[in-house]
Design a protein around this motif. Structure first.
Motif, PDB file in Angstrom:
ATOM      1  N   UNK A  39      -3.160 -54.068  -8.188  1.00  0.00           N
ATOM      2  CA  UNK A  39      -4.525 -54.226  -7.684  1.00  0.00           C
ATOM      3  C   UNK A  39      -5.137 -52.857  -7.394  1.00  0.00           C
ATOM      4  N   UNK A  40      -4.271 -52.039  -6.726  1.00  0.00           N
ATOM      5  CA  UNK A  40      -4.745 -50.708  -6.355  1.00  0.00           C
ATOM      6  C   UNK A  40      -5.112 -49.918  -7.604  1.00  0.00           C
ATOM      7  N   UNK A  41      -4.187 -50.026  -8.569  1.00  0.00           N
ATOM      8  CA  UNK A  41      -4.374 -49.281  -9.808  1.00  0.00           C
ATOM      9  C   UNK A  41      -5.697 -49.683 -10.450  1.00  0.00           C
ATOM     10  N   UNK A  42      -5.884 -51.013 -10.432  1.00  0.00           N
ATOM     11  CA  UNK A  42      -7.075 -51.552 -11.073  1.00  0.00           C
ATOM     12  C   UNK A  42      -8.316 -51.038 -10.351  1.00  0.00           C
ATOM     13  N   UNK A  43      -8.149 -51.074  -9.010  1.00  0.00           N
ATOM     14  CA  UNK A  43      -9.258 -50.611  -8.187  1.00  0.00           C
ATOM     15  C   UNK A  43      -9.601 -49.175  -8.527  1.00  0.00           C
ATOM     16  N   UNK A  44      -8.503 -48.385  -8.573  1.00  0.00           N
ATOM     17  CA  UNK A  44      -8.692 -46.973  -8.862  1.00  0.00           C
ATOM     18  C   UNK A  44      -9.318 -46.793 -10.236  1.00  0.00           C
ATOM     19  N   UNK A  45      -8.787 -47.588 -11.177  1.00  0.00           N
ATOM     20  CA  UNK A  45      -9.304 -47.503 -12.533  1.00  0.00           C
ATOM     21  C   UNK A  45     -10.784 -47.857 -12.574  1.00  0.00           C
ATOM     22  N   UNK A  46     -11.073 -48.971 -11.806  1.00  0.00           N
ATOM     23  CA  UNK A  46     -12.466 -49.407 -11.742  1.00  0.00           C
ATOM     24  C   UNK A  46     -13.343 -48.285 -11.208  1.00  0.00           C
ATOM     25  N   UNK A  47     -12.805 -47.688 -10.107  1.00  0.00           N
ATOM     26  CA  UNK A  47     -13.527 -46.588  -9.481  1.00  0.00           C
ATOM     27  C   UNK A  47     -13.732 -45.460 -10.486  1.00  0.00           C
ATOM     28  N   UNK A  48     -12.637 -45.144 -11.180  1.00  0.00           N
ATOM     29  CA  UNK A  48     -12.679 -44.043 -12.139  1.00  0.00           C
ATOM     30  C   UNK A  48     -13.665 -44.356 -13.246  1.00  0.00           C
ATOM     31  N   UNK A  49     -13.693 -45.620 -13.636  1.00  0.00           N
ATOM     32  CA  UNK A  49     -14.577 -46.022 -14.714  1.00  0.00           C
ATOM     33  C   UNK A  49     -16.031 -45.798 -14.321  1.00  0.00           C
ATOM     34  N   UNK A  50     -16.277 -46.227 -13.062  1.00  0.00           N
ATOM     35  CA  UNK A  50     -17.641 -46.064 -12.569  1.00  0.00           C
ATOM     36  C   UNK A  50     -18.041 -44.593 -12.600  1.00  0.00           C
ATOM     37  N   UNK A  51     -17.065 -43.793 -12.085  1.00  0.00           N
ATOM     38  CA  UNK A  51     -17.296 -42.355 -12.035  1.00  0.00           C
ATOM     39  C   UNK A  51     -17.565 -41.846 -13.444  1.00  0.00           C
TER      40      UNK A  51
END
Ligand code: ATP
Ligand code: MG
Length: 509
Positions: free
Chosen positions: A463-475
């Motif tokens: 979940x965290x990874x996904x979150x981070x990935x999501x965050x990174x994607x947004x960035x």
């Protein structure tokens, strides 16, 4: 009674005397008035049979033109072999095909006596040697062996009705009893053709298992034994109702609870051969049918682990498919493989379904229950009851132990072990097994918890990874936008360049 040889001697003398008498009678009868010819004939017959009061029956080894050995001859041979060879002085050794063992029988021209309900009978073995001088293709044409039975005519009915049946039945029973039974396993179909072809390979079946030593609920056991015996005797009945003479038993239960042992006990009880059918070596239904046709009657066909062989075939096919995959890369081939696999699976399922559906009796073999325990206690310790039985009963309810393990613990280990010592040893073993089981369960629960925890952690991580990935994607998106903007900026600078170029051109102009 006279032995046959001296009797025969006497008979030759007598028959010449009778011959003389007959001629005399034939000559004289012309001189007798008609009225007294009848009585004279009758008295002569009586006189002859008084002199030779015996009946002889011949049993030929091959009857008529038959190529098949007479069953009666074979049965008589076995009967005499078992009952009278001690008397015969000259014996003959034969290797009997279906038994792979040596059978001693009386040699030609030997004679032995037998007794039946106080009546004495004579059996002689002999053969006729044909006097024609031809070469025969079949050796048996040259020597026609036969047994000759001689008995007093007074017992004619008893002998022909009862004694002969007794001999044939007994002979057949001996044949079955002495036959060495075989354990067959099926060969892969590649080995079915060509030189030394055979569908089944066999070894001599020797397994000590019997229903007497099989630990299970005695009532259930008796039911099975009765069913088997009833079946083995009902060949005629099955024929009458037009059903094939076969019966299916489904044995199921945890490992080591006596399924294989029971099959061996069944084979020993009925004196049947055993065919162990390995389904994984069978390609399709046609092969299966061929295999089944190639089995002899009076046999047990074992299909082990019908569920497992289903899995195995699945695995085998998967392996094959995997291998193929490596060989020929191509999605089409894989699809074909899947199709084949699917077909095979269906076939296999169909087979097991058929096998299951045709079971006449389902027999569950399970962990040792109280009834099986009582049976073992009686067998091993010679006791029907004991004050410790109740505790054992409770323990058996709580703990799973195979009958084999219970037996092992119950068996006296030394001469000084009495029933109580043995029972206590079993109780201790049961106690330990229970603790072991509890420990195992606790460990399993621990493992389960551990696994659950791990799964949760993994999930969390994911979940965290996904979150981070999501965050990174947004960035990244904003970054990309930035880049795009930059690109636009660049474009405009390019335009500037163009302009510049143009400018240069212009300048060049
Ligand atoms: N009920 C029983 N009575 C007597 N002996 C038994 C019994 N059950 C098992 N045994 C003994 O335990 C051993 C294993 O039994 P067997 O091979 O018959 O088990 P199984 O049910 O066929 O197991 P699997 O499912 O692993 O094939 C044999 O040596 C057999 O003598
Ligand atoms: Mg087994």
């Amino acid at each position: 009674m006279l032995p046959i040889s001296s009797m025969a001697d006497m008979m030759t003398k007598l028959s010449s005397a009778i011959g003389g008498l007959m001629i005399a009678y034939a000559m004289f009868q012309n001189y007798f008035p008609y009225e007294i010819r009848g009585p004279i004939k009758r008295y002569t017959q009586k006189f002859i049979s008084f002199l030779y009061p015996y009946i002889q029956i011949t049993f030929n080894e091959y009857h008529g033109d038959g190529f098949e050995r007479s069953k009666a001859y074979a049965a008589i041979e076995r009967y005499l072999n078992a009952n009278s060879t001690k008397q015969a002085k000259r014996l003959q050794a034969n290797v009997v095909r279906d038994s792979e063992s040596i059978v001693l029988s009386m040699a030609d021209y030997e004679e032995v006596t037998d007794e039946y309900k106080g009546i004495k009978l004579w059996w002689a073995s002999s053969q006729t040697i044909p006097n024609r001088q031809s070469i025969s293709f079949y050796p048996r044409e040259d020597e026609k062996k036969y047994f000759m039975l001689t008995f007093h005519k007074r017992y004619r009915d008893l002998i022909t009705n009862n004694y002969l049946k007794h001999v044939l039945d007994e002979g057949k029973a001996i044949t079955v009893r002495e036959r060495r039974r075989k354990l067959y396993t099926n060969n892969k179909s590649e080995g079915w053709y060509g030189y030394r072809r055979s569908m089944w390979s066999h070894v001599i079946f020797e397994h000590p298992a019997s229903f007497d030593t099989l630990a299970m609920d005695p009532h259930k056991k008796q039911e099975i034994v009765d069913d088997l015996i009833n079946f083995s005797k009902s060949k005629d009945y099955y024929a009458k109702i037009g059903k094939p003479w076969k019966r299916g038993y489904l044995l199921y239960g945890p490992p080591g609870t006596g399924k294989s042992t029971m099959i061996a006990a069944m084979a020993n009880l009925l004196k049947y051969d055993v065919y162990d059918l390995e389904l994984t070596a069978v390609k399709d239904n046609t092969e299966l049918r061929k295999l089944l046709i190639d089995t002899a009657s009076k046999s047990i066909i074992v299909i082990e682990d019908i569920d497992c062989s289903l899995d195995l075939t699945g695995q085998r096919e998967k392996k094959k498919a995997d291998k193929k995959k490596g060989d020929e890369n191509g999605k089409k081939k894989d699809a074909e493989n899947d199709e084949v696999k699917e077909k095979l699976k269906k076939l296999e399922e169909e087979r097991t379904r058929q096998a299951r559906g045709r079971m006449d009796m389902r027999i569950e073999l399970s962990y040792c229950g109280f009834e099986a325990f009582k049976f073992l206690a009686k067998n091993y310790l010679g006791i029907d009851s004991h004050e410790l039985f109740e505790t054992v009963r409770q323990q058996l309810e709580e703990t799973k132990m195979t009958p084999a393990d219970v037996a092992e613990n119950l068996m006296p280990k030394s001469g000084s072990d009495d029933a109580e010592t043995c029972l206590r040893r079993l109780m201790k073993a049961l106690e330990e097994a229970k603790e072991e089981e509890m420990k195992r369960k606790a460990e399993e629960e621990e493992k389960q918890k551990e696994a659950e925890k791990l799964a949760k952690e993994e999930e969390e991580e994911e979940r965290k990874k996904k979150e981070m990935e999501d965050g990174a994607e947004k960035k990244h998106e904003t970054l990309e936008n930035g880049v795009k903007e930059n690109g636009e900026a660049k474009k405009s600078s390019d335009d500037d360049g163009k302009n510049l170029e143009n400018g240069v051109k212009e300048n060049g102009k």
